[in-house]
Scaffold this motif. Structure first.
Motif, PDB file in Angstrom:
ATOM      1  N   ARG A 155     -20.044 -29.632  -4.564  1.00 11.94           N
ATOM      2  CA  ARG A 155     -20.841 -28.412  -4.000  1.00 11.94           C
ATOM      3  C   ARG A 155     -19.903 -27.665  -3.377  1.00 11.94           C
ATOM      4  N   PHE A 157     -19.164 -24.378  -0.905  1.00  8.07           N
ATOM      5  CA  PHE A 157     -19.734 -23.621   0.343  1.00  8.07           C
ATOM      6  C   PHE A 157     -18.712 -22.129   0.740  1.00  8.07           C
ATOM      7  N   ALA A 537     -22.837 -30.853   5.356  1.00  4.80           N
ATOM      8  CA  ALA A 537     -22.559 -31.254   3.946  1.00  4.80           C
ATOM      9  C   ALA A 537     -22.388 -32.706   3.797  1.00  4.80           C
ATOM     10  N   THR A 563     -23.447 -18.176   6.957  1.00  3.84           N
ATOM     11  CA  THR A 563     -23.220 -18.966   5.760  1.00  3.84           C
ATOM     12  C   THR A 563     -24.057 -20.468   5.859  1.00  3.84           C
ATOM     13  N   LYS A 566     -27.449 -18.937   4.416  1.00  2.00           N
ATOM     14  CA  LYS A 566     -27.244 -18.810   2.863  1.00  2.00           C
ATOM     15  C   LYS A 566     -27.486 -20.187   1.979  1.00  2.00           C
ATOM     16  N   TYR A 567     -26.919 -21.398   2.680  1.00  4.04           N
ATOM     17  CA  TYR A 567     -27.270 -22.637   2.017  1.00  4.04           C
ATOM     18  C   TYR A 567     -28.173 -23.361   2.825  1.00  4.04           C
TER      19      TYR A 567
END
Length: 650
Positions: A155, A157, A537, A563, A566-567
């Motif tokens: 993943r 980021f 994460a 950020t 966004k995720y």
């Protein structure tokens, strides 16, 4: 359609005025589409000279001029003026009733590159989260990671500042014991990583850093963003190497990952721009950890273990102190404490490794600690330290006899000699001590637990008396952390920053099963919120993630809130806003200096959060704490609670 080529609509009939050029992206290609002399031309968007974007150029006197260096090409055919003969590929165009079309051959099949080998090796080592910023000198490796992400191997980021990337990767490593990666371009992108990487270095967190580099042909010649990155990273990284065309690419990534994972350190690779996309030979294998790492649960030497057993057995009031080095072995340490009826205190970095509600848990020792821990330090006749690094902030008394257990031989007796130095794995050593020591009698166990409970009762009464303090200048810290202590999920990951907010958290917040992450030895302001991104994460939706910062700390990386949005990072952020660098103000006053330039001008952080797409609320009164914190915790996504707090009541 010719052969396997296909026509693609790239513009409407009125979309591109006469005499203009623009970039269009179609079927995986970037084209420079020109409208000149009543006709349309489509060229590859890369100037043959240095790759300049022709679609951002202009048509001057019948020539398409590259915006970078002024090279000219026929906008319809791509032919340069004599005597030059380098031209970009040109594609057929056709005007139809509904727009302008371009005929394009299919893209050639993707070839496996050096970037792919490096990425596959990195993933084989268990690196599944990368924080960074994609840019012009790391695009080849970024493309390899994009393919890996499509396969579900990792993943990525994308952050707003590379410092946040290295803090996030370091927090991931602190929490899990496994490396995450941070990723940047050459020059300033790479240097921006350094503070977070130094935090990882001094706190022994495993991190992989991957940095792009200018092309090898211009490196060392003063090119744009040309820095000697091996030199720049030499002190912070346990391993730092440049990957060259003729390197054993998988082996270099193996070594970077191994240094990070085994030494709990920073491993670093520098990737020149052109090397990232070099094709590799068919069958070129990726690396991995198989056959390269061994079980590190090493038993201590028999004589050192025997000396420790003898010293602990003779002690009347032993005290166990655990540091962050014992994070993954606390079951064995707590079992030993219960066997010998020893209270357990933690360093600040190790806060949360034993519950403050455990019968033997004494909280944090030192400047950010509790009077319970300091009481038992003073009353002890032996210190048994596991994975603690003896920071001057912790206050482990050097005049006390000490049995120190650590896996790192350099950590033993680092600041002063200890009575018994035991080199061994914390968990294995604690289990060996447990097996070799007779259990304390029931009366002794009850007496120690009663004494711990008595000291906690005194401190809880003191804390309760402070909750109501109110000078009319904001909410006091005791009230803030009393509320957060009741409402925070018992297994949350809590990332703290530095300053008064963090000292107060250490004193007032009572941990249950929460994990606490901080910038320990480096003490870097700004750590808290990026660390929460790294923690999220690592744990996803399995555990709640909280950040606790001051206004000064959050201001360092405030845009990373976008950020998190966004995720979809489910992070609850508690910001203690006193409109100043309160800890520095206190230090200036304590040193009999004038208070100078510690005031801050802040926005409404709650309103800022809403503008970023997160949940935001502001608290100006103690009565509002529970509602605001509870609402933020329940919000499914990033949420921020701004607490207007009294800088004097910390």
């Amino acid at each position: 359609m010719t052969g396997s080529a296909m026509w693609h609509r790239v513009a409407g009939l009125d979309e591109l005025p006469e005499g203009r050029v623009k970039t269009v992206v179609v079927a995986g290609r970037a084209l420079a589409l020109s409208h000149h002399d009543g006709r349309y031309g489509a060229l590859d968007n890369r100037c043959p000279h240095q790759g300049g974007p022709l679609g951002e150029g202009s048509i001057e006197k019948g020539w398409l001029r590259c915006p970078w260096h002024g090279y000219d090409y026929d906008p319809l055919t791509g032919a340069p003026p004599p005597p030059f003969d380098d031209s970009p590929p040109c594609f057929a165009t056709e005007v139809r009733g509904d727009g302008v079309y371009v005929e394009l051959p299919p893209l050639p099949p993707a070839v496996r590159t050096v970037g792919d080998v490096l990425t596959e090796t990195m993933c084989n080592w268990g690196v599944d989260a990368v924080f960074g910023m994609v840019g012009h000198s790391n695009l080849g490796f970024a493309e390899a990671m994009r393919r890996a992400e499509e396969r579900g191997d990792l993943r990525f980021f994308g952050i707003r500042h590379e410092g946040a990337a290295s803090f996030a990767a370091g927090a991931y490593g602190k929490l899990t014991g496994r490396p995450a990666a941070c990723f940047a371009i050459a020059g300033p992108g790479s240097t921006n990583l350094l503070t977070g990487l130094y935090d990882a270095k001094v706190d022994r967190a495993p991190v992989l850093a991957v940095t792009g580099q200018v092309p090898s042909s211009v490196a060392g010649r003063g090119a744009f963003q040309d820095l000697d990155l091996e030199a720049a990273f030499a002190d912070v990284a346990a391993y730092s190497q440049t990957v060259h065309a003729g390197s054993n690419h998988a082996e270099l990534m193996n070594l970077a990952c191994k240094h990070a994972a085994v030494e709990r350190a920073v491993g670093h690779l520098v990737l020149p721009d052109e090397v990232q996309v070099l094709p590799v030979a068919e069958g070129a294998g990726a690396g991995g950890p198989a056959g390269r790492v061994a079980d590190r649960a090493i038993a201590p030497p028999a004589d050192a273990l025997a000396a420790a057993v003898e010293r602990i057995a003779a002690a009347r009031r032993p005290l166990i102190i655990v540091g962050a080095g014992a994070r993954f072995d606390m079951d064995a340490v707590v079992a030993l404490a219960e066997r010998i009826a020893a209270p357990v205190a933690t360093t600040f970095k190790a806060k949360g490794q034993i519950s403050d509600h455990h019968p033997l848990g004494c909280g944090v020792l030192g400047r950010s600690g509790t009077p319970i821990a300091s009481w038992f330090m003073n009353e002890s006749d032996l210190i048994v330290a596991f994975g603690a690094s003896f920071s001057n902030h912790t206050g482990i008394a050097p005049y006390k006899p000490i049995v120190q257990v650590d896996f790192d031989p350099m950590a033993l007796g680092r600041f002063h000699p200890v009575e018994v130095a035991v080199l061994g794995h914390v968990g294995v050593t604690a289990e060996a001590l447990h097996a070799a020591l007779d259990p304390a009698d029931g009366a002794g166990q009850q007496a120690v637990a009663a004494e711990v409970a008595e000291r906690w009762a005194l401190w809880r009464a003191e804390k309760a008396s402070r909750v109501g303090d109110d000078r009319g200048q904001g909410v006091n810290s005791a009230a803030i952390f009393e509320s957060l202590g009741r409402l925070a999920p018992t297994d949350a990951v809590i990332c703290v920053d530095v300053g008064n907010n963090t000292y107060s958290f250490g004193r007032y917040f009572e941990v249950q099963r929460q994990s606490v992450l901080m910038s320990g030895y480096l003490g870097s302001i700004g750590f808290g919120f990026p660390a929460a991104m790294g923690a999220w994460a690592a744990v996803g939706d399995e555990r709640s993630v909280l950040a606790v910062t001051g206004d000064g700390g959050f201001g360092q990386y405030a845009m990373e809130l976008t950020t998190a949005v966004k995720y979809g990072m489910d992070i609850t952020h508690v910001v203690l806003n006193n409109n100043e660098l309160g800890k520095i103000t206190k230090e200036q006053l304590a040193g009999q200096f004038g208070v100078w330039h510690t005031s801050l001008v802040n926005p409404s952080f709650a309103a800022f959060a809403e503008l970023c797409g997160a949940h935001g609320s502001q608290v100006g009164d103690r009565a509002e704490l529970d509602g605001a914190i509870g609402e933020a915790l329940a919000h499914p996504g990033p949420a921020l609670v701004e607490i207007l707090c009294d800088p004097a009541l910390v």
